[in-house]
Design a protein around this motif. Structure first.
Motif, PDB file in Angstrom:
ATOM      1  N   LEU A  22      75.495  -7.889  62.833  1.00 18.97           N
ATOM      2  CA  LEU A  22      75.785  -8.965  63.787  1.00 18.97           C
ATOM      3  C   LEU A  22      77.283  -9.086  64.058  1.00 18.97           C
ATOM      4  O   LEU A  22      77.693  -9.278  65.208  1.00 18.97           O
ATOM      5  CB  LEU A  22      75.218 -10.295  63.292  1.00 18.97           C
ATOM      6  CG  LEU A  22      73.696 -10.411  63.335  1.00 18.97           C
ATOM      7  CD1 LEU A  22      73.260 -11.726  62.697  1.00 18.97           C
ATOM      8  CD2 LEU A  22      73.185 -10.300  64.755  1.00 18.97           C
ATOM      9  N   ALA A  26      78.897  -8.497  67.684  1.00 21.03           N
ATOM     10  CA  ALA A  26      79.721  -9.545  68.290  1.00 21.03           C
ATOM     11  C   ALA A  26      81.087  -8.995  68.685  1.00 21.03           C
ATOM     12  O   ALA A  26      81.610  -9.311  69.760  1.00 21.03           O
ATOM     13  CB  ALA A  26      79.877 -10.717  67.326  1.00 21.03           C
ATOM     14  N   THR A  27      81.655  -8.157  67.838  1.00 22.14           N
ATOM     15  CA  THR A  27      82.946  -7.531  68.141  1.00 22.14           C
ATOM     16  C   THR A  27      82.826  -6.632  69.370  1.00 22.14           C
ATOM     17  O   THR A  27      83.675  -6.656  70.258  1.00 22.14           O
ATOM     18  CB  THR A  27      83.447  -6.720  66.934  1.00 22.14           C
ATOM     19  OG1 THR A  27      83.552  -7.596  65.815  1.00 22.14           O
ATOM     20  CG2 THR A  27      84.791  -6.087  67.212  1.00 22.14           C
ATOM     21  N   VAL A  29      80.610  -6.826  71.809  1.00 15.42           N
ATOM     22  CA  VAL A  29      80.395  -7.662  72.996  1.00 15.42           C
ATOM     23  C   VAL A  29      81.719  -8.269  73.456  1.00 15.42           C
ATOM     24  O   VAL A  29      82.029  -8.293  74.656  1.00 15.42           O
ATOM     25  CB  VAL A  29      79.338  -8.755  72.723  1.00 15.42           C
ATOM     26  CG1 VAL A  29      79.340  -9.809  73.809  1.00 15.42           C
ATOM     27  CG2 VAL A  29      77.970  -8.125  72.583  1.00 15.42           C
ATOM     28  N   ALA A  30      82.532  -8.741  72.511  1.00 15.27           N
ATOM     29  CA  ALA A  30      83.829  -9.332  72.860  1.00 15.27           C
ATOM     30  C   ALA A  30      84.734  -8.298  73.520  1.00 15.27           C
ATOM     31  O   ALA A  30      85.388  -8.585  74.531  1.00 15.27           O
ATOM     32  CB  ALA A  30      84.494  -9.928  71.628  1.00 15.27           C
TER      33      ALA A  30
END
Length: 160
Positions: A22, A26-27, A29-30
């Motif tokens: 996760l 998240a990294t 996606v950022a």
């Protein structure tokens, strides 16, 4: 061998793997979002640079632009050819503004991107203010409404 201990250890390892996955996602996606925003911002600026380079070679446009920015003339102070050149330039710039507006509406760019766009000096020209109604039919209705409420009105008041 205690199967309960092995099962508990496996669950802990699995939970850690899920958390690591996760964090990694998240990294990613950022980073992807930052790249999309950078590209969404680069395109209008590149379009404006190309537009300026193309119009800079036109002597009629250069003459009209000088009159607008340095002499403060309105439509009546320009020839028909100069008005056509300026109108075509302004419509092209407004199309770039509309492109930025769409990126803001989709959430790719922040709202301040419209105010930060480098063509805002056009909005302060008397020529633009008296010609705005001529440009509106070539633009999207939601953009026109937004632009009138949030950009033009602030420019005329001196807000930026």
């Amino acid at each position: 061998m205690n199967w309960e201990a092995i099962a508990a250890t496996s669950e802990v390892v699995g939970a850690i793997a899920v958390v690591v996955s996760l964090v990694y996602l998240a990294t990613q996606v950022a980073v992807s979002n930052r790249l999309a925003r950078a590209e969404a911002w680069r395109v209008p600026n590149s379009d404006l640079n190309s537009l300026n380079a193309a119009f800079a070679t036109d002597p009629v446009f250069r003459s009209a632009q000088f009159k607008l920015y340095h002499q403060g003339v309105d439509r009546s102070g320009l020839s028909n050819d100069e008005c056509v050149a300026i109108d075509m330039y302004i419509v092209s710039v407004l199309n770039i503004y509309e492109q930025i507006y769409r990126e803001v509406r989709e959430g790719t760019l922040k709202e301040y991107s419209i105010r930060d766009f480098g063509a805002s000096s056009i909005l302060d020209l008397l020529y633009f203010q008296e010609s705005w109604s001529l440009y509106k039919p070539s633009l999207g209705a939601s953009f026109v409404e937004y632009f009138e409420s949030n950009v033009i009105s602030k420019s005329e008041r001196g807000d930026t």
